[in-house]
Design a protein around this motif. Structure first.
Motif, PDB file in Angstrom:
ATOM      1  N   LEU A   1      -4.917  41.380  65.690  1.00  0.00           N
ATOM      2  CA  LEU A   1      -6.221  41.670  66.292  1.00  0.00           C
ATOM      3  C   LEU A   1      -6.960  42.753  65.516  1.00  0.00           C
ATOM      4  CD1 LEU A   1      -5.501  41.509  70.119  1.00  0.00           C
ATOM      5  CD2 LEU A   1      -6.800  39.911  68.732  1.00  0.00           C
ATOM      6  N   LYS A   2      -6.234  43.759  65.037  1.00  0.00           N
ATOM      7  CA  LYS A   2      -6.854  44.802  64.217  1.00  0.00           C
ATOM      8  C   LYS A   2      -7.443  44.201  62.944  1.00  0.00           C
ATOM      9  CE  LYS A   2      -4.839  49.275  65.046  1.00  0.00           C
ATOM     10  NZ  LYS A   2      -4.004  50.342  64.509  1.00  0.00           N
ATOM     11  N   SER A   3      -6.711  43.267  62.349  1.00  0.00           N
ATOM     12  CA  SER A   3      -7.189  42.624  61.123  1.00  0.00           C
ATOM     13  C   SER A   3      -8.467  41.838  61.382  1.00  0.00           C
ATOM     14  CB  SER A   3      -6.121  41.680  60.563  1.00  0.00           C
ATOM     15  OG  SER A   3      -4.979  42.396  60.182  1.00  0.00           O
TER      16      SER A   3
ATOM     17  N   ILE B   1     -19.878  43.763  56.216  1.00  0.00           N
ATOM     18  CA  ILE B   1     -19.678  44.693  55.099  1.00  0.00           C
ATOM     19  C   ILE B   1     -18.193  44.811  54.776  1.00  0.00           C
ATOM     20  CG2 ILE B   1     -19.888  47.114  54.377  1.00  0.00           C
ATOM     21  CD1 ILE B   1     -22.497  47.125  56.149  1.00  0.00           C
ATOM     22  N   ARG B   2     -17.366  44.945  55.800  1.00  0.00           N
ATOM     23  CA  ARG B   2     -15.928  45.071  55.551  1.00  0.00           C
ATOM     24  C   ARG B   2     -15.365  43.788  54.943  1.00  0.00           C
ATOM     25  NH1 ARG B   2     -16.326  48.410  60.302  1.00  0.00           N
ATOM     26  NH2 ARG B   2     -15.756  46.714  61.710  1.00  0.00           N
ATOM     27  N   MET B   3     -15.834  42.644  55.421  1.00  0.00           N
ATOM     28  CA  MET B   3     -15.388  41.376  54.835  1.00  0.00           C
ATOM     29  C   MET B   3     -15.782  41.316  53.362  1.00  0.00           C
ATOM     30  SD  MET B   3     -13.847  38.598  55.506  1.00  0.00           S
ATOM     31  CE  MET B   3     -13.798  36.843  55.428  1.00  0.00           C
TER      32      MET B   3
ATOM     33  N   LEU C   1     -14.067  51.693  54.727  1.00  0.00           N
ATOM     34  CA  LEU C   1     -12.771  51.710  54.043  1.00  0.00           C
ATOM     35  C   LEU C   1     -11.678  52.241  54.968  1.00  0.00           C
ATOM     36  CD1 LEU C   1     -13.933  52.962  50.531  1.00  0.00           C
ATOM     37  CD2 LEU C   1     -13.058  50.682  51.093  1.00  0.00           C
ATOM     38  N   LYS C   2     -12.017  53.226  55.776  1.00  0.00           N
ATOM     39  CA  LYS C   2     -11.042  53.780  56.725  1.00  0.00           C
ATOM     40  C   LYS C   2     -10.606  52.718  57.731  1.00  0.00           C
ATOM     41  CE  LYS C   2     -10.294  57.347  60.162  1.00  0.00           C
ATOM     42  NZ  LYS C   2     -10.890  58.390  60.984  1.00  0.00           N
ATOM     43  N   VAL C   3     -11.552  51.963  58.259  1.00  0.00           N
ATOM     44  CA  VAL C   3     -11.219  50.899  59.218  1.00  0.00           C
ATOM     45  C   VAL C   3     -10.307  49.870  58.557  1.00  0.00           C
ATOM     46  CG1 VAL C   3     -12.180  48.982  60.558  1.00  0.00           C
ATOM     47  CG2 VAL C   3     -13.312  51.216  60.599  1.00  0.00           C
ATOM     48  N   LEU C   4     -10.623  49.488  57.334  1.00  0.00           N
ATOM     49  CA  LEU C   4      -9.807  48.497  56.616  1.00  0.00           C
ATOM     50  C   LEU C   4      -8.402  49.030  56.313  1.00  0.00           C
ATOM     51  CD1 LEU C   4     -12.562  47.114  54.226  1.00  0.00           C
ATOM     52  CD2 LEU C   4     -11.444  45.863  56.100  1.00  0.00           C
ATOM     53  N   ARG C   5      -8.312  50.307  55.956  1.00  0.00           N
ATOM     54  CA  ARG C   5      -6.989  50.914  55.715  1.00  0.00           C
ATOM     55  C   ARG C   5      -6.177  50.944  56.995  1.00  0.00           C
ATOM     56  NH1 ARG C   5      -9.781  54.951  53.353  1.00  0.00           N
ATOM     57  NH2 ARG C   5      -9.068  56.453  54.891  1.00  0.00           N
ATOM     58  N   GLU C   6      -6.795  51.351  58.089  1.00  0.00           N
ATOM     59  CA  GLU C   6      -6.083  51.440  59.367  1.00  0.00           C
ATOM     60  C   GLU C   6      -5.640  50.064  59.861  1.00  0.00           C
ATOM     61  OE1 GLU C   6      -8.741  53.654  61.879  1.00  0.00           O
ATOM     62  OE2 GLU C   6      -8.106  55.576  61.018  1.00  0.00           O
TER      63      GLU C   6
END
Length: 106
Positions: A5-7, A15-17, A49-54
């Protein structure tokens, strides 16, 4: 929230995609390269980037004063595995679509 779900939540943002796609296409990149031409500020990219790392989708490493980012295959594999596990759901529909398209070609 589960890792899957986080992914999905992280990738639901355009933007993250785009960041993940860039990293998959071009390999490791500094944050500055991800900002260039995007019209997004450096602080905004940092938050993405922080959201993607987490979510475990990307990783960061330091090289001097520079931060380099790359796609994390293990995180992306989680999505691929889930998608493949749902193949039974999609396959009959795709088979029907293929048959219908072949009928239209006749």
């Amino acid at each position: 929230m589960t890792p899957l779900l986080k992914s999905f939540s992280a990738l639901a943002d355009e933007i993250r995609m785009s960041i993940v796609e860039q990293l998959m296409d071009h390999g490791e990149l500094p944050a500055g390269d991800l900002v260039r031409g995007s019209g997004i500020t450096a602080p905004a990219i940092s938050r993405h980037l922080k959201v993607l790392r987490e979510a475990g989708l990307i990783q960061q490493r330091a090289q001097g004063t520079q931060r380099l980012y790359s796609a994390r295959p293990e995180g992306l594999q989680l999505i691929a595995t889930w998608t493949k596990s749902k193949r039974e759901f999609w396959e009959p529909s795709l088979d029907r679509l293929e048959a219908a398209l072949k009928e239209d070609d006749k």
